[in-house]
Scaffold this motif. Structure first.
Motif, mmCIF file in Angstrom:
data_model
loop_
_atom_site.group_PDB
_atom_site.id
_atom_site.type_symbol
_atom_site.label_atom_id
_atom_site.label_comp_id
_atom_site.label_asym_id
_atom_site.label_seq_id
_atom_site.Cartn_x
_atom_site.Cartn_y
_atom_site.Cartn_z
ATOM 1 N N GLY A 80 19.157 -1.462 -12.326
ATOM 2 C CA GLY A 80 20.546 -1.894 -12.475
ATOM 3 C C GLY A 80 20.823 -2.432 -13.869
ATOM 4 O O GLY A 80 21.855 -2.126 -14.482
ATOM 5 N N LEU A 84 23.355 -1.005 -16.778
ATOM 6 C CA LEU A 84 24.342 -1.790 -17.512
ATOM 7 C C LEU A 84 24.147 -1.662 -19.015
ATOM 8 O O LEU A 84 25.124 -1.565 -19.770
ATOM 9 C CB LEU A 84 24.273 -3.259 -17.094
ATOM 10 C CG LEU A 84 24.731 -3.557 -15.671
ATOM 11 C CD1 LEU A 84 24.487 -5.026 -15.341
ATOM 12 C CD2 LEU A 84 26.202 -3.205 -15.496
ATOM 13 N N VAL A 94 26.870 3.923 -15.749
ATOM 14 C CA VAL A 94 26.695 2.720 -14.932
ATOM 15 C C VAL A 94 26.612 3.061 -13.455
ATOM 16 O O VAL A 94 25.675 2.646 -12.761
ATOM 17 C CB VAL A 94 27.836 1.716 -15.201
ATOM 18 C CG1 VAL A 94 27.727 0.529 -14.262
ATOM 19 C CG2 VAL A 94 27.812 1.256 -16.641
ATOM 20 N N LYS A 95 27.557 3.789 -12.925
ATOM 21 C CA LYS A 95 27.577 4.074 -11.491
ATOM 22 C C LYS A 95 26.349 4.853 -11.021
ATOM 23 O O LYS A 95 25.758 4.498 -9.997
ATOM 24 C CB LYS A 95 28.864 4.788 -11.105
ATOM 25 C CG LYS A 95 30.064 3.867 -11.101
ATOM 26 C CD LYS A 95 31.299 4.586 -10.614
ATOM 27 C CE LYS A 95 32.497 3.639 -10.664
ATOM 28 N NZ LYS A 95 33.722 4.297 -10.236
ATOM 29 N N ILE A 98 23.362 2.417 -11.024
ATOM 30 C CA ILE A 98 23.467 1.440 -9.945
ATOM 31 C C ILE A 98 23.109 2.113 -8.620
ATOM 32 O O ILE A 98 22.467 1.522 -7.752
ATOM 33 C CB ILE A 98 24.885 0.811 -9.895
ATOM 34 C CG1 ILE A 98 25.177 0.047 -11.186
ATOM 35 C CG2 ILE A 98 25.044 -0.080 -8.680
ATOM 36 C CD1 ILE A 98 24.292 -1.138 -11.442
ATOM 37 N N ALA A 101 19.459 2.346 -8.544
ATOM 38 C CA ALA A 101 18.903 1.006 -8.344
ATOM 39 C C ALA A 101 19.029 0.540 -6.903
ATOM 40 O O ALA A 101 18.237 -0.289 -6.447
ATOM 41 C CB ALA A 101 19.602 0.014 -9.268
ATOM 42 N N SER A 102 20.004 1.066 -6.188
ATOM 43 C CA SER A 102 20.206 0.609 -4.813
ATOM 44 C C SER A 102 19.042 1.002 -3.894
ATOM 45 O O SER A 102 18.733 0.275 -2.948
ATOM 46 C CB SER A 102 21.526 1.143 -4.255
ATOM 47 O OG SER A 102 21.464 2.535 -4.082
#
Length: 124
Positions: A80, A84, A94-95, A98, A101-102
């Motif tokens: 994450g 960023l 970014v999306k 993320i 990263a989830s």
């Protein structure tokens, strides 16, 4: 071979290699523990309940769940953070980062849940 083929092979091969390494060293740890107990019994040493409990802590799944949970959470947070940082240069990154990263974050949360459930079972 072009890099369109080499990169996915290297990526998935490294994942398979990491899984194999972890499995191999866990097997070696359990094998060493069993050999230690067998060697002690063969020499006629008395294994008390306290000694067996200490040996059992080496392969304690509850402690392992906590460690794995924290590790996966750290990897997810690192992805994450990477998203960023890359997103400062390219806003479209970014999306997806993320999203990547989830996965380790949710796996880490699952391990932490297993750790908490295991602690409750051990207490009573």
């Amino acid at each position: 071979m072009s890099e369109d083929i080499i990169v996915p092979i290297a990526f998935f091969g490294s994942i398979a290699g990491i899984v194999w390494l972890v499995s191999h060293y866990n097997f070696k740890k359990r094998l060493t523990l069993h050999e230690t107990v067998r060697h002690a019994v063969d020499k006629g040493q008395d294994l008390t309940g306290e000694a067996m409990e200490k040996l059992a802590l080496i392969t304690d799944p509850v402690r392992a769940d906590l460690r794995r949970g924290v590790l996966f959470m750290a990897v997810g947070i690192a992805f994450g953070f990477l998203g960023l940082m890359v997103g400062m240069e390219e806003g479209e990154a970014v999306k997806p980062m993320i999203g990547v990263a989830s996965f380790p974050v949710f796996i880490g949360l699952a391990y932490l849940g297993l750790w908490a459930a295991g602690r409750r079972e051990q207490r009573g």
